[in-house]
Design a protein around this motif. Structure first.
Motif, PDB file in Angstrom:
ATOM      1  N   PRO A   1     -49.517 -24.661 -12.474  1.00 13.96           N
ATOM      2  CA  PRO A   1     -50.219 -24.445 -11.202  1.00 13.96           C
ATOM      3  C   PRO A   1     -51.638 -25.030 -11.184  1.00 13.96           C
ATOM      4  CG  PRO A   1     -49.089 -22.454 -11.842  1.00 13.96           C
ATOM      5  CD  PRO A   1     -48.984 -23.385 -13.003  1.00 13.96           C
ATOM      6  N   LEU A   2     -52.343 -24.937 -12.302  1.00 13.86           N
ATOM      7  CA  LEU A   2     -53.677 -25.552 -12.362  1.00 13.86           C
ATOM      8  C   LEU A   2     -53.598 -27.063 -12.224  1.00 13.86           C
ATOM      9  CD1 LEU A   2     -55.410 -23.500 -15.194  1.00 13.86           C
ATOM     10  CD2 LEU A   2     -55.880 -23.436 -12.753  1.00 13.86           C
ATOM     11  N   TYR A   3     -52.595 -27.659 -12.841  1.00 16.36           N
ATOM     12  CA  TYR A   3     -52.391 -29.106 -12.749  1.00 16.36           C
ATOM     13  C   TYR A   3     -52.058 -29.506 -11.313  1.00 16.36           C
ATOM     14  CZ  TYR A   3     -50.676 -33.755 -13.874  1.00 16.36           C
ATOM     15  OH  TYR A   3     -50.480 -35.102 -13.918  1.00 16.36           O
ATOM     16  N   ILE A   4     -51.242 -28.723 -10.633  1.00 15.15           N
ATOM     17  CA  ILE A   4     -50.874 -29.013  -9.244  1.00 15.15           C
ATOM     18  C   ILE A   4     -52.095 -28.944  -8.344  1.00 15.15           C
ATOM     19  CG2 ILE A   4     -49.581 -28.129  -7.264  1.00 15.15           C
ATOM     20  CD1 ILE A   4     -47.385 -27.318  -9.281  1.00 15.15           C
ATOM     21  N   VAL A   5     -52.890 -27.899  -8.484  1.00 14.99           N
ATOM     22  CA  VAL A   5     -54.093 -27.752  -7.654  1.00 14.99           C
ATOM     23  C   VAL A   5     -55.063 -28.899  -7.919  1.00 14.99           C
ATOM     24  CG1 VAL A   5     -56.130 -26.317  -7.290  1.00 14.99           C
ATOM     25  CG2 VAL A   5     -53.868 -25.274  -7.381  1.00 14.99           C
ATOM     26  N   THR A   6     -55.223 -29.282  -9.177  1.00 11.44           N
ATOM     27  CA  THR A   6     -56.108 -30.390  -9.525  1.00 11.44           C
ATOM     28  C   THR A   6     -55.595 -31.697  -8.938  1.00 11.44           C
ATOM     29  OG1 THR A   6     -56.671 -29.273 -11.586  1.00 11.44           O
ATOM     30  CG2 THR A   6     -57.203 -31.602 -11.442  1.00 11.44           C
ATOM     31  N   SER A   7     -54.308 -31.938  -9.017  1.00 12.59           N
ATOM     32  CA  SER A   7     -53.726 -33.167  -8.475  1.00 12.59           C
ATOM     33  C   SER A   7     -53.917 -33.254  -6.969  1.00 12.59           C
ATOM     34  CB  SER A   7     -52.238 -33.237  -8.791  1.00 12.59           C
ATOM     35  OG  SER A   7     -52.023 -33.228 -10.163  1.00 12.59           O
ATOM     36  N   ILE A   8     -53.663 -32.167  -6.272  1.00 16.50           N
ATOM     37  CA  ILE A   8     -53.833 -32.154  -4.819  1.00 16.50           C
ATOM     38  C   ILE A   8     -55.295 -32.357  -4.446  1.00 16.50           C
ATOM     39  CG2 ILE A   8     -53.661 -30.681  -2.778  1.00 16.50           C
ATOM     40  CD1 ILE A   8     -51.092 -29.547  -4.001  1.00 16.50           C
TER      41      ILE A   8
ATOM     42  N   VAL B   1     -45.482 -39.922 -10.027  1.00 14.75           N
ATOM     43  CA  VAL B   1     -46.040 -40.281 -11.338  1.00 14.75           C
ATOM     44  C   VAL B   1     -46.711 -39.078 -11.985  1.00 14.75           C
ATOM     45  CG1 VAL B   1     -47.801 -41.673 -12.486  1.00 14.75           C
ATOM     46  CG2 VAL B   1     -46.274 -42.721 -10.830  1.00 14.75           C
ATOM     47  N   LEU B   2     -47.517 -38.353 -11.225  1.00 16.58           N
ATOM     48  CA  LEU B   2     -48.183 -37.174 -11.781  1.00 16.58           C
ATOM     49  C   LEU B   2     -47.178 -36.088 -12.156  1.00 16.58           C
ATOM     50  CD1 LEU B   2     -51.328 -36.866  -9.491  1.00 16.58           C
ATOM     51  CD2 LEU B   2     -51.234 -37.612 -11.863  1.00 16.58           C
ATOM     52  N   GLY B   3     -46.071 -36.001 -11.426  1.00 18.45           N
ATOM     53  CA  GLY B   3     -45.036 -35.020 -11.739  1.00 18.45           C
ATOM     54  C   GLY B   3     -44.344 -35.293 -13.057  1.00 18.45           C
ATOM     55  N   VAL B   4     -44.277 -36.544 -13.440  1.00 16.44           N
ATOM     56  CA  VAL B   4     -43.658 -36.895 -14.723  1.00 16.44           C
ATOM     57  C   VAL B   4     -44.685 -36.836 -15.849  1.00 16.44           C
ATOM     58  CG1 VAL B   4     -42.556 -38.774 -15.990  1.00 16.44           C
ATOM     59  CG2 VAL B   4     -41.879 -38.299 -13.640  1.00 16.44           C
ATOM     60  N   VAL B   5     -45.904 -37.275 -15.567  1.00 19.19           N
ATOM     61  CA  VAL B   5     -46.932 -37.391 -16.602  1.00 19.19           C
ATOM     62  C   VAL B   5     -47.337 -36.035 -17.184  1.00 19.19           C
ATOM     63  CG1 VAL B   5     -49.358 -38.031 -16.950  1.00 19.19           C
ATOM     64  CG2 VAL B   5     -47.820 -39.588 -15.803  1.00 19.19           C
ATOM     65  N   TRP B   6     -47.307 -34.978 -16.394  1.00 16.70           N
ATOM     66  CA  TRP B   6     -47.779 -33.683 -16.899  1.00 16.70           C
ATOM     67  C   TRP B   6     -46.930 -33.167 -18.052  1.00 16.70           C
ATOM     68  CZ3 TRP B   6     -45.411 -29.013 -17.458  1.00 16.70           C
ATOM     69  CH2 TRP B   6     -44.177 -28.853 -16.832  1.00 16.70           C
TER      70      TRP B   6
END
Length: 67
Positions: free
Chosen positions: A21-28, A48-53
């Motif tokens: 969730p922190l990664y999602i909020v940061t990406s958005i 790309v960000l969905g695979v890289v995490w």
């Protein structure tokens, strides 16, 4: 350093419940700072960000679903 099955399970749960969730909020947030690019570029960035995490945590998730 090899992690035990129990440690990998706990670490994967921690990553999925807190880290993702922190990664999602940061990406958005970063995408919004870019002044909302075209929809195709935005989709490409999210894919790309969905695979890289998950790449750094591959060793944690490998074999967690097995008993």
């Amino acid at each position: 350093m090899a992690l035990t099955y129990k440690a990998r399970r706990r670490l994967s749960l921690l990553i999925l419940l807190i880290g993702l969730p922190l990664y999602i909020v940061t990406s958005i947030t970063v995408i919004n700072w870019l002044e909302r690019p075209s929809i195709l570029l935005e989709l490409f960035i999210y894919v790309v960000l969905g695979v890289v995490w998950a790449l750094p945590f591959k060793f944690v998730f490998k074999g967690v679903g097995q008993a």
